[in-house]
Design an enzyme around this catalytic site. Structure first.
Site, PDB file in Angstrom:
ATOM      1  N   HIS A 224       0.889  -1.192   0.000  1.00  0.00           N
ATOM      2  CA  HIS A 224       0.000   0.000   0.000  1.00  0.00           C
ATOM      3  C   HIS A 224       0.917   1.230   0.000  1.00  0.00           C
ATOM      4  O   HIS A 224       1.719   1.400  -0.907  1.00  0.00           O
ATOM      5  CB  HIS A 224      -0.935  -0.111   1.202  1.00  0.00           C
ATOM      6  CG  HIS A 224      -1.995   0.940   1.296  1.00  0.00           C
ATOM      7  ND1 HIS A 224      -2.409   1.713   0.237  1.00  0.00           N
ATOM      8  CD2 HIS A 224      -2.767   1.347   2.368  1.00  0.00           C
ATOM      9  CE1 HIS A 224      -3.371   2.548   0.633  1.00  0.00           C
ATOM     10  NE2 HIS A 224      -3.592   2.348   1.920  1.00  0.00           N
ATOM     11  N   ILE A 258       7.353  -6.008  -8.118  1.00  0.00           N
ATOM     12  CA  ILE A 258       8.020  -4.752  -8.463  1.00  0.00           C
ATOM     13  C   ILE A 258       7.191  -3.597  -7.901  1.00  0.00           C
ATOM     14  O   ILE A 258       6.014  -3.445  -8.255  1.00  0.00           O
ATOM     15  CB  ILE A 258       8.144  -4.581  -9.997  1.00  0.00           C
ATOM     16  CG1 ILE A 258       8.550  -5.890 -10.678  1.00  0.00           C
ATOM     17  CG2 ILE A 258       9.099  -3.441 -10.326  1.00  0.00           C
ATOM     18  CD1 ILE A 258       9.907  -6.400 -10.352  1.00  0.00           C
ATOM     19  N   HIS A 263      -2.236  -2.812  -9.579  1.00  0.00           N
ATOM     20  CA  HIS A 263      -3.258  -2.172  -8.762  1.00  0.00           C
ATOM     21  C   HIS A 263      -4.457  -3.086  -8.653  1.00  0.00           C
ATOM     22  O   HIS A 263      -4.803  -3.765  -9.622  1.00  0.00           O
ATOM     23  CB  HIS A 263      -3.684  -0.827  -9.360  1.00  0.00           C
ATOM     24  CG  HIS A 263      -4.372   0.047  -8.375  1.00  0.00           C
ATOM     25  ND1 HIS A 263      -5.725  -0.035  -8.135  1.00  0.00           N
ATOM     26  CD2 HIS A 263      -3.879   0.991  -7.534  1.00  0.00           C
ATOM     27  CE1 HIS A 263      -6.036   0.834  -7.191  1.00  0.00           C
ATOM     28  NE2 HIS A 263      -4.951   1.467  -6.799  1.00  0.00           N
ATOM     29  N   ARG A 272      -3.905   8.612 -11.762  1.00  0.00           N
ATOM     30  CA  ARG A 272      -3.047   9.660 -11.191  1.00  0.00           C
ATOM     31  C   ARG A 272      -1.657   9.678 -11.823  1.00  0.00           C
ATOM     32  O   ARG A 272      -0.913  10.650 -11.675  1.00  0.00           O
ATOM     33  CB  ARG A 272      -2.927   9.422  -9.672  1.00  0.00           C
ATOM     34  CG  ARG A 272      -4.275   9.431  -8.967  1.00  0.00           C
ATOM     35  CD  ARG A 272      -4.234   8.729  -7.633  1.00  0.00           C
ATOM     36  NE  ARG A 272      -3.908   7.320  -7.748  1.00  0.00           N
ATOM     37  CZ  ARG A 272      -3.810   6.477  -6.733  1.00  0.00           C
ATOM     38  NH1 ARG A 272      -4.039   6.913  -5.514  1.00  0.00           N
ATOM     39  NH2 ARG A 272      -3.484   5.206  -6.924  1.00  0.00           N
ATOM     40  N   ASP A 314       2.624   5.503  -7.169  1.00  0.00           N
ATOM     41  CA  ASP A 314       3.811   5.498  -6.307  1.00  0.00           C
ATOM     42  C   ASP A 314       5.119   5.424  -7.076  1.00  0.00           C
ATOM     43  O   ASP A 314       6.165   5.843  -6.572  1.00  0.00           O
ATOM     44  CB  ASP A 314       3.713   4.360  -5.288  1.00  0.00           C
ATOM     45  CG  ASP A 314       2.571   4.586  -4.315  1.00  0.00           C
ATOM     46  OD1 ASP A 314       2.400   5.740  -3.909  1.00  0.00           O
ATOM     47  OD2 ASP A 314       1.855   3.634  -3.995  1.00  0.00           O
ATOM     48  N   ARG A 358     -18.141  -6.605   9.823  1.00  0.00           N
ATOM     49  CA  ARG A 358     -17.710  -7.860  10.430  1.00  0.00           C
ATOM     50  C   ARG A 358     -18.004  -8.981   9.429  1.00  0.00           C
ATOM     51  O   ARG A 358     -19.111  -9.526   9.423  1.00  0.00           O
ATOM     52  CB  ARG A 358     -18.475  -8.074  11.736  1.00  0.00           C
ATOM     53  CG  ARG A 358     -17.849  -9.016  12.749  1.00  0.00           C
ATOM     54  CD  ARG A 358     -17.821 -10.422  12.252  1.00  0.00           C
ATOM     55  NE  ARG A 358     -17.465 -11.381  13.281  1.00  0.00           N
ATOM     56  CZ  ARG A 358     -17.069 -12.613  13.011  1.00  0.00           C
ATOM     57  NH1 ARG A 358     -16.954 -13.027  11.743  1.00  0.00           N
ATOM     58  NH2 ARG A 358     -16.794 -13.451  13.979  1.00  0.00           N
TER      59      ARG A 358
HETATM   60  N1  COA Z   1       5.207  -6.982  -9.714  1.00  0.00           N
HETATM   61  C1  COA Z   1       5.204  -8.226 -10.239  1.00  0.00           C
HETATM   62  N2  COA Z   1       4.080  -8.932 -10.413  1.00  0.00           N
HETATM   63  C2  COA Z   1       2.926  -8.374 -10.023  1.00  0.00           C
HETATM   64  C3  COA Z   1       2.870  -7.093  -9.472  1.00  0.00           C
HETATM   65  C4  COA Z   1       4.067  -6.389  -9.321  1.00  0.00           C
HETATM   66  N3  COA Z   1       4.068  -5.164  -8.787  1.00  0.00           N
HETATM   67  N4  COA Z   1       1.589  -6.794  -9.184  1.00  0.00           N
HETATM   68  C5  COA Z   1       0.884  -7.844  -9.531  1.00  0.00           C
HETATM   69  N5  COA Z   1       1.681  -8.803 -10.042  1.00  0.00           N
HETATM   70  C6  COA Z   1       1.289 -10.115 -10.566  1.00  0.00           C
HETATM   71  C7  COA Z   1       1.184 -11.104  -9.413  1.00  0.00           C
HETATM   72  O1  COA Z   1       2.408 -11.749  -9.160  1.00  0.00           O
HETATM   73  C8  COA Z   1       0.117 -12.023  -9.924  1.00  0.00           C
HETATM   74  O2  COA Z   1       0.681 -12.874 -10.884  1.00  0.00           O
HETATM   75  P1  COA Z   1       0.270 -14.417 -10.967  1.00  0.00           P
HETATM   76  O3  COA Z   1      -1.203 -14.404 -11.256  1.00  0.00           O
HETATM   77  O4  COA Z   1       1.118 -14.937 -12.055  1.00  0.00           O
HETATM   78  O5  COA Z   1       0.575 -14.972  -9.607  1.00  0.00           O
HETATM   79  C9  COA Z   1      -0.829 -11.082 -10.660  1.00  0.00           C
HETATM   80  O6  COA Z   1      -0.025  -9.999 -11.100  1.00  0.00           O
HETATM   81  C10 COA Z   1      -1.961 -10.561  -9.785  1.00  0.00           C
HETATM   82  O7  COA Z   1      -1.347  -9.935  -8.653  1.00  0.00           O
HETATM   83  P2  COA Z   1      -1.964  -9.876  -7.219  1.00  0.00           P
HETATM   84  O8  COA Z   1      -0.865  -9.588  -6.244  1.00  0.00           O
HETATM   85  O9  COA Z   1      -2.821 -11.064  -6.967  1.00  0.00           O
HETATM   86  O10 COA Z   1      -2.911  -8.621  -7.369  1.00  0.00           O
HETATM   87  P3  COA Z   1      -3.579  -7.859  -6.201  1.00  0.00           P
HETATM   88  O11 COA Z   1      -4.743  -7.159  -6.763  1.00  0.00           O
HETATM   89  O12 COA Z   1      -3.813  -8.764  -5.048  1.00  0.00           O
HETATM   90  O13 COA Z   1      -2.439  -6.843  -5.728  1.00  0.00           O
HETATM   91  C11 COA Z   1      -1.071  -4.973  -5.523  1.00  0.00           C
HETATM   92  C12 COA Z   1      -2.406  -5.514  -6.039  1.00  0.00           C
HETATM   93  C13 COA Z   1      -1.083  -3.466  -5.637  1.00  0.00           C
HETATM   94  C14 COA Z   1      -0.906  -5.336  -4.051  1.00  0.00           C
HETATM   95  C15 COA Z   1       0.077  -5.582  -6.353  1.00  0.00           C
HETATM   96  O14 COA Z   1      -0.058  -5.195  -7.689  1.00  0.00           O
HETATM   97  C16 COA Z   1       1.440  -5.223  -5.801  1.00  0.00           C
HETATM   98  O15 COA Z   1       1.945  -5.898  -4.903  1.00  0.00           O
HETATM   99  N6  COA Z   1       2.077  -4.118  -6.322  1.00  0.00           N
HETATM  100  C17 COA Z   1       3.358  -3.682  -5.824  1.00  0.00           C
HETATM  101  C18 COA Z   1       3.184  -2.797  -4.610  1.00  0.00           C
HETATM  102  C19 COA Z   1       2.616  -1.451  -4.974  1.00  0.00           C
HETATM  103  O16 COA Z   1       3.082  -0.783  -5.877  1.00  0.00           O
HETATM  104  N7  COA Z   1       1.596  -1.028  -4.193  1.00  0.00           N
HETATM  105  C20 COA Z   1       0.971   0.265  -4.377  1.00  0.00           C
HETATM  106  C21 COA Z   1      -0.397   0.096  -4.902  1.00  0.00           C
HETATM  107  S1  COA Z   1      -1.123   1.641  -5.304  1.00  0.00           S
END
Ligand code: COA
Length: 380
Positions: A224, A258, A263, A272, A314, A358
């Site tokens: 986040h 990465i 998102h 944004r 970010d 809840r």
């Molecule tokens: N780098 C590499 N792979 C990524 C990725 C990233 N930043 N974000 C998503 N993926 C991949 C996952 O590994 C997954 O691949 P798979 O299906 O082969 O296992 C797929 O994309 C779905 O990702 P998932 O983590 O399940 O999506 P989510 O909706 O649960 O997570 C985030 C969303 C934002 C948590 C995720 O994209 C992330 O961890 N981003 C990096 C942290 C970040 O920049 N956060 C700020 C958000 S505004």
């Protein structure tokens, strides 16, 4: 035997509608509205105070209302002396997000409206929280660096005063404009993790300080708010645009997440990003640091080609904060200084029309089994 029937399960609550809000809507195809207004125009023209007023009150302020609100927030900036003492007591090296969370929690004890969850009291407390989160970050940072605290300048806006209290220099008008834009971009994002945490806490009828403390804890994580600090570490490691593609390919081969990419809601791009990218370009030109945007663009192109994932705000916030002179440890706290406006608006909305949040869980443990006592525990 369990007779429990459960609703459909969605890991991580993905795609679940967990409540109603009239504050903010996120369109997966790249749109973001605050109270029905597209953020793009506001981001370049409005002040942070104007947007905070809108989020809290539902309508844009008149000129007079804005002047009053700006003055009222500015009047609440001072931290109680014991809170400043507490910041001095924290061990050297305490992360600024931990200072912020601890400070917010402590501030509750100094608010006479603490246990009044009425609409009007919540709005009063929101103004204090908006003002004081900024002071916790600026004072906390100076204390951690062994520097003297700088008194507020009441005639400076929220963005201007943040710069001034951190650095001791009155910022240029263009710097204030940029920080206002950044604050506006970060101010709200419907049911993001920290806002949801705030709403869960508020839904127990706990006070707004408890809710904002929960939100600060949630914002810290790198999935986040912590992503903007982690992104800067990544960009520092990459250093030059020609190294970006290989860096990304190596990281993906290691199956690393990465930072600054992906998102939960946006699938065709974070609304944004274009604004933040332009600020990064503008700052790069002004400061002769034009390497950051090409690094980010190369990462974006590689990630799009390899995984069809888009950059989030970010990624570009990281070099923007660095070029504005902020240390990377403050990236996430600065996000909090802005997002507190959204957190407060959501707590007000939750308390005004509350229902306990809840959900249920899917039990994945051992099925029911007989208990065999090890000892009679004194019983005869
Ligand atoms: N780098 C590499 N792979 C990524 C990725 C990233 N930043 N974000 C998503 N993926 C991949 C996952 O590994 C997954 O691949 P798979 O299906 O082969 O296992 C797929 O994309 C779905 O990702 P998932 O983590 O399940 O999506 P989510 O909706 O649960 O997570 C985030 C969303 C934002 C948590 C995720 O994209 C992330 O961890 N981003 C990096 C942290 C970040 O920049 N956060 C700020 C958000 S505004």
């Amino acid at each position: 035997m369990s007779t429990d029937t459960k609703p459909a399960y969605s890991p991580g609550l993905a795609g679940v509608v967990a409540g109603e809000t009239a504050i903010c809507s996120v369109d997966p195809n790249s749109g973001l509205l605050y109270r029905g207004y597209d953020i793009h125009e506001m981001a370049s023209l409005a002040s942070f105070e104007e947007v905070a007023f809108l989020l809290l009150n539902g309508e844009l302020p008149t000129g007079e209302q804005l002047a009053t609100f700006t003055k009222e927030v500015a009047a609440e900036r001072a931290l109680p002396a014991p809170v400043i003492d507490m910041l001095h007591l924290l061990p050297k090296g305490t992360h600024p997000m931990d200072m912020l969370r601890t400070g917010v929690s402590m501030l509750c004890a100094f608010d006479k409206d603490l246990n009044d969850n009425s609409h009007d009291a919540n709005i009063r407390k929101s103004k204090r929280l908006i003002a004081r989160l900024s002071s916790l970050v600026t004072n906390g940072w100076r204390i951690s660096q062994g520097e003297e605290l700088i008194p507020d300048k009441p005639n400076l806006t929220h963005a201007g005063n943040f710069f001034y209290k951190l650095t001791g220099a009155v910022p240029e008008a263009w710097q204030i404009r940029m920080l206002d834009t950044i604050f506006i971009l970060y101010a709200d994002h419907e049911f993001n993790a920290s806002t949801f945490a705030a709403r869960v806490t508020a839904s127990t009828l706990a006070d707004i300080y408890a809710a904002v403390t929960s939100a600060c804890g949630t914002l810290k994580g790198p999935l986040h708010g912590g992503a903007n600090e982690a992104s800067m570490k990544m960009l520092d490691e990459i250093k030059t645009p020609d190294r970006a593609e290989k860096w990304m390919m190596d990281a993906l081969a290691r199956k690393a997440k990465i930072m600054g990419f992906g998102h939960r809601v946006y699938k065709k791009g974070d609304s944004r990003v274009p604004v933040m990218r332009e600020i990064a370009r503008d700052l790069g030109k002004r400061l002769g640091r034009e390497e950051w945007v090409p690094i980010c663009e190369k990462l974006e192109a590689t990630m799009e080609r390899e995984k069809h994932l888009c950059a989030n705000v970010d990624l570009y916030a990281a070099p923007v904060f660095t070029m504005l002179g902020f240390p990377p440890e403050l990236n996430t706290p600065i996000f909090g200084v802005s997002r507190v406006a959204g957190w407060c608006a959501h707590v007000v909305e939750q308390h005004d029309n509350n229902r306990l949040i809840r959900p249920r869980s899917l039990y994945s443990g051992t099925p029911e089994r007989p208990y065999k006592a090890i000892s009679p525990n004194g019983a005869k």
